[in-house]
Design an enzyme around this catalytic site. Sequence first.
Site, short mmCIF file in Angstrom:
data_model
loop_
_atom_site.label_atom_id
_atom_site.label_comp_id
_atom_site.label_asym_id
_atom_site.label_seq_id
_atom_site.Cartn_x
_atom_site.Cartn_y
_atom_site.Cartn_z
N GLU A 179 48.49 45.67 33.30
CA GLU A 179 49.33 45.57 32.12
C GLU A 179 49.11 46.79 31.24
O GLU A 179 47.99 47.29 31.12
CB GLU A 179 49.00 44.29 31.35
CG GLU A 179 49.92 44.02 30.17
CD GLU A 179 49.57 42.73 29.46
OE1 GLU A 179 50.29 42.35 28.52
OE2 GLU A 179 48.55 42.10 29.84
N ASP A 184 43.70 33.41 32.93
CA ASP A 184 43.61 34.78 33.45
C ASP A 184 44.17 34.88 34.86
O ASP A 184 44.86 35.86 35.19
CB ASP A 184 42.16 35.24 33.41
CG ASP A 184 41.59 35.26 32.00
OD1 ASP A 184 42.38 35.45 31.06
OD2 ASP A 184 40.37 35.07 31.84
N ASP A 235 44.16 41.36 35.75
CA ASP A 235 44.23 40.98 34.35
C ASP A 235 42.91 41.35 33.68
O ASP A 235 41.85 40.79 34.04
CB ASP A 235 44.50 39.48 34.20
CG ASP A 235 44.60 39.06 32.74
OD1 ASP A 235 45.56 39.45 32.07
OD2 ASP A 235 43.69 38.35 32.27
#
Length: 468
Positions: A333, A424, A249
């Site tokens: 992501e 996170d 992340d």
Amino acid sequence: MAEAAGGNKLIRVTGAAAKRIKREALGVPDPVKHRQRVAVPMQRRAPAADTRQRVYRYRCYPTPAQAEQLIKTFGACRWTYNEGLTLRDKAWREHRVSFGYAESCRALTGWRNAEETQWLQEVSSTVLQQVLRHLDAAFGRFFNGSKKYPKRKKKGRSRDSATYVRTGFRWVEDPEQPGTGLIALAKQSGPLRIRWSRPLPAGVRPVKLIVTRDRAGRFFVSVLVEERIEPLPPVFLRDGGAPKAVGLDLGLTALVTLDDGEKVDHPRLLKKYGTKLADLQRSLHRKKRGSKNREKARQEIARLYALIGDVRRDALDQLTTRLVRENQVLVVEDLSIASLVRSPKGKGRRRKAGLNRAILDASWGTLLRLLQYKCAWYGRTLVVVDRFFPSTRRCSACGVIGPKLDLAVRGWSCGGCGAEHDRDANAARNLRDEGMRLYELVASALPPGRTMPSMIRASEMPDVVLTA
């Protein structure tokens, strides 16, 4: 011939009329046929099987004479690029004639022979031909819609660089220290003094050299070689033999948060050196334009920015190498960085400007680019989860999706199971689970004997229904 097509709009001129316009109006001679030479079709050099192109970058220290010649080369490259762009633009706007690399090369021959531009002969012709190839490639990207119309290069704004192909330099490998040796550039009498921080692959001849100079006045030489990169051994979990995966992340509080809770600190280099940069900028604006003191102040700022860039690149390179070595599957992501750093407008623009500065300082794009090519080199798989996947507000324990969270909220409790989550770390775990789901779908669809691809994008899998 240019004629009206449903109006006064001109169409492209071709054939004998185009040749006449190029010869008479644009000053480009017709191609000369060597009637005594047997025509041989040009063969493109294909890289050897199982090899990859890799760039090794070294600091070089040219002598004063070499530095002067390189500066002339950089200037000639800028002039040739701009002149070629002007010629192609004029050919189309005024005469509706297509202009390509071949015509540009013939024009270059005329420029080198002209009395007012004979200084171009002090630069290797192969270097200037590469400039025209880059211009032709820029127009190709413009025509396919991936880039905007090429812009002119400007001294002090554009990067100083010169590309030398195999006919533009001489390489002699040192038998006592394989991978190092002497590099002599065209139009220079002696070899460059290079600091070999690491050797090139032994016995491999460089394919191309790119000599650059940054704003701090440092010279670098980038050596392109073709080498066989051995994949790393696969990494599997001890229980069940599943590939080891890690969810990553990206953030600003921590640069990267792993699914096991480990956090890599954000160096915040612009903030660290912000006070010094501000002092140097104020000192620069107090200097008179065109003075030597102003140039000294500008170079001091450039050296500080070069230091920041070097530290950032080194930290990202070490981090990505470690992640690729320790894991078989890496999940991130899909981020639209260009949208995240749009220019702030209206109320709260100062806060948004600070957020944009922090995102650019984190250099997420460079981190993702490093992960992408290192996974391709070393036999790993990078899974890019859809950007609309609710990784932050989804409970990694029970799967319940909570309400949207403000950026200031760093921890939250699940309303379904009551689990306490770090924002996170929870997102990294959700990314890992979703990435492994996509990985297993692709693995089950592969025919026998096929290896896993180095990159899997959720946006390129229309048949996959993303889990909520």
